[in-house]
Design an enzyme around this catalytic site. Structure first.
Site, mmCIF file in Angstrom:
data_model
loop_
_atom_site.group_PDB
_atom_site.id
_atom_site.type_symbol
_atom_site.label_atom_id
_atom_site.label_comp_id
_atom_site.label_asym_id
_atom_site.label_seq_id
_atom_site.Cartn_x
_atom_site.Cartn_y
_atom_site.Cartn_z
ATOM 1 N N LYS A 88 39.261 49.843 44.172
ATOM 2 C CA LYS A 88 38.763 48.806 45.095
ATOM 3 C C LYS A 88 39.102 49.103 46.553
ATOM 4 O O LYS A 88 38.628 48.402 47.446
ATOM 5 C CB LYS A 88 39.334 47.452 44.694
ATOM 6 C CG LYS A 88 39.332 47.121 43.202
ATOM 7 C CD LYS A 88 37.989 47.258 42.552
ATOM 8 C CE LYS A 88 37.993 46.860 41.093
ATOM 9 N NZ LYS A 88 38.196 45.439 40.870
ATOM 10 N N GLY A 98 33.249 38.176 38.939
ATOM 11 C CA GLY A 98 33.334 37.307 37.762
ATOM 12 C C GLY A 98 32.749 35.931 38.014
ATOM 13 O O GLY A 98 33.022 34.979 37.287
ATOM 14 N N GLY A 151 42.299 38.821 42.627
ATOM 15 C CA GLY A 151 41.774 40.186 42.645
ATOM 16 C C GLY A 151 40.651 40.312 43.655
ATOM 17 O O GLY A 151 40.348 39.378 44.401
ATOM 18 N N ALA A 152 40.015 41.468 43.644
ATOM 19 C CA ALA A 152 38.857 41.691 44.517
ATOM 20 C C ALA A 152 38.003 42.797 43.921
ATOM 21 O O ALA A 152 38.492 43.674 43.200
ATOM 22 C CB ALA A 152 39.298 42.079 45.931
ATOM 23 N N LYS A 168 34.131 39.570 46.687
ATOM 24 C CA LYS A 168 34.647 38.894 45.488
ATOM 25 C C LYS A 168 33.508 38.137 44.826
ATOM 26 O O LYS A 168 32.507 37.825 45.458
ATOM 27 C CB LYS A 168 35.776 37.925 45.867
ATOM 28 C CG LYS A 168 37.099 38.633 46.142
ATOM 29 C CD LYS A 168 38.230 37.662 46.456
ATOM 30 C CE LYS A 168 38.436 36.662 45.365
ATOM 31 N NZ LYS A 168 38.668 37.278 44.022
ATOM 32 N N THR A 176 42.776 41.595 36.696
ATOM 33 C CA THR A 176 44.065 41.985 37.291
ATOM 34 C C THR A 176 45.039 40.812 37.289
ATOM 35 O O THR A 176 46.243 40.990 37.112
ATOM 36 C CB THR A 176 43.846 42.514 38.726
ATOM 37 O OG1 THR A 176 42.870 43.563 38.701
ATOM 38 C CG2 THR A 176 45.126 43.044 39.335
ATOM 39 N N GLU A 234 37.663 30.363 44.057
ATOM 40 C CA GLU A 234 38.621 31.353 44.587
ATOM 41 C C GLU A 234 38.758 31.189 46.092
ATOM 42 O O GLU A 234 39.860 31.217 46.650
ATOM 43 C CB GLU A 234 38.166 32.767 44.253
ATOM 44 C CG GLU A 234 38.282 33.104 42.780
ATOM 45 C CD GLU A 234 37.677 34.449 42.448
ATOM 46 O OE1 GLU A 234 36.618 34.795 43.010
ATOM 47 O OE2 GLU A 234 38.274 35.167 41.626
HETATM 48 O O1 LIG Z 1 36.324 37.760 42.392
HETATM 49 C C1 LIG Z 1 36.620 37.824 41.211
HETATM 50 C C2 LIG Z 1 35.973 36.991 40.184
HETATM 51 O O2 LIG Z 1 34.951 36.203 40.697
HETATM 52 C C3 LIG Z 1 37.657 38.784 40.731
HETATM 53 O O3 LIG Z 1 38.895 38.528 41.367
HETATM 54 C C4 LIG Z 1 37.173 40.171 41.071
HETATM 55 O O4 LIG Z 1 35.924 40.355 40.403
HETATM 56 C C5 LIG Z 1 38.150 41.270 40.658
HETATM 57 O O5 LIG Z 1 38.236 41.297 39.284
HETATM 58 P P1 LIG Z 1 39.126 42.433 38.561
HETATM 59 O O6 LIG Z 1 40.565 42.084 38.830
HETATM 60 O O7 LIG Z 1 38.757 42.307 37.118
HETATM 61 O O8 LIG Z 1 38.739 43.760 39.158
#
Ligand SMILES: O=C(CO)[C@H](O)[C@H](O)COP(=O)(O)O
Length: 276
Positions: free
Chosen positions: A140, A116, A101-102, A113, A47, A122
């Site tokens: 989410k 990734g 993001g989350a 979180k 995101t 973060e």
């Molecule tokens: O915490 C994170 C990575 O460690 C990301 O912000 C979380 O996984 C959300 O990712 P995306 O925007 O792809 O849904």
């Protein structure tokens, strides 16, 4: 890839989940990245690229006096490829705003979180920021953690300690997780476990519904365990979460519990690159 700032145009309209991500990201940037905000944290995931594109679209004039701190390799690449000035937390220990993001957000803005594996950096940038903002698509926006995001709470752990930690997590008379797994690299990738930007492993641990009702208690319990580096539960940190919806609207959820429905996407127009 050319710098985004050199050739940004009104991007093609996006629909579905990607459109929802973009709407959330653009709304958050428009509302929380103002000219007076100079030290900005950029999160990780799929995101935040829309966050960076919207910041770049604010134009070179306003961005030339800003610095951007990454939360991992992907985040750093977004900043560099966006033609924005990269900086380090060693230089800027206090940020104006961090946007990230989350994986899942509950009504009290508790976030899972670490999907990734970037949760340590973060959380450092979220904590160091005056304002921490979450952006996500409608998937989410959850009434209870663990209901949409079923992979478990990402726990960054010391490689030396992962085996006893797994054992403790799975022991009913210790941490009592419903399940816990060492996160392995996807097939075709590096053989073995995922290694974070900090050289650590990630254990994904699933807890019970009753435990997810009090995520802060899970967080505190895990943080006290030797070998745990950081837990992918962000409790009481976000000021507001923006969720892009399937119908082109955006839901803003505030830490106070208030929600705001922001109109259809036609009200969030693509920013024209400013003439510079
Ligand atoms: O915490 C994170 C990575 O460690 C990301 O912000 C979380 O996984 C959300 O990712 P995306 O925007 O792809 O849904």
């Amino acid at each position: 890839m050319a710098s985004l700032s050199s050739n940004i145009v009104d991007p093609a309209p996006l629909s579905g989940i990607e459109g929802a991500k973009r709407l959330a990201a653009w709304t958050a940037v428009d509302r929380h990245i103002k000219p007076e905000h100079k030290i900005i944290g950029i999160g990780s995931g799929s995101t935040v690229p829309y966050v960076v594109e919207r910041i770049v679209a604010q134009g070179k004039e306003v961005n030339k006096d800003r610095v951007f701190l990454p939360t991992g390799f992907q985040s750093k690449e977004l900043i560099v490829k966006g033609g924005l000035t990269l900086a380090d937390i060693d230089q800027y220990t206090e940020l104006d705003v961090t946007i990230d993001g989350a994986d899942e957000v509950d009504p009290e803005l508790n976030c899972i979180k670490g999907g990734g594996a970037c949760q340590l950096r973060e959380k450092v940038l979220a904590e160091a920021a005056e304002t921490f903002i979450v952006v996500a698509d409608y998937r989410k926006n959850s009434h209870l953690l663990g209901t949409a995001w079923k992979q478990g709470v990402p726990i960054e752990v010391s490689p030396f300690a992962y085996a006893p930690l797994l054992n403790a997590l799975l022991s009913p008379n210790k941490l009592g997780a419903k399940s816990a797994k060492l996160r392995m690299s996807p097939s075709g990738g590096k053989a073995g476990p995922v290694v974070t930007d900090n050289g650590n492993f990630v254990i994904d641990a699933v807890f019970s519904e009753s435990e997810y009702k009090n995520p802060k208690e899970i967080l505190v319990k895990l943080k006290l365990v030797t070998g745990v580096v950081e837990v992918g539960l962000f409790c009481g940190m976000a000021k507001v979460a923006y969720f892009g919806n399937e119908d082109g609207s955006v839901t803003a959820l505030f830490a106070s519990g208030r929600t705001e429905l922001i109109g259809k996407s036609e009200e969030i127009l693509p920013a024209k690159a400013q003439e510079n």
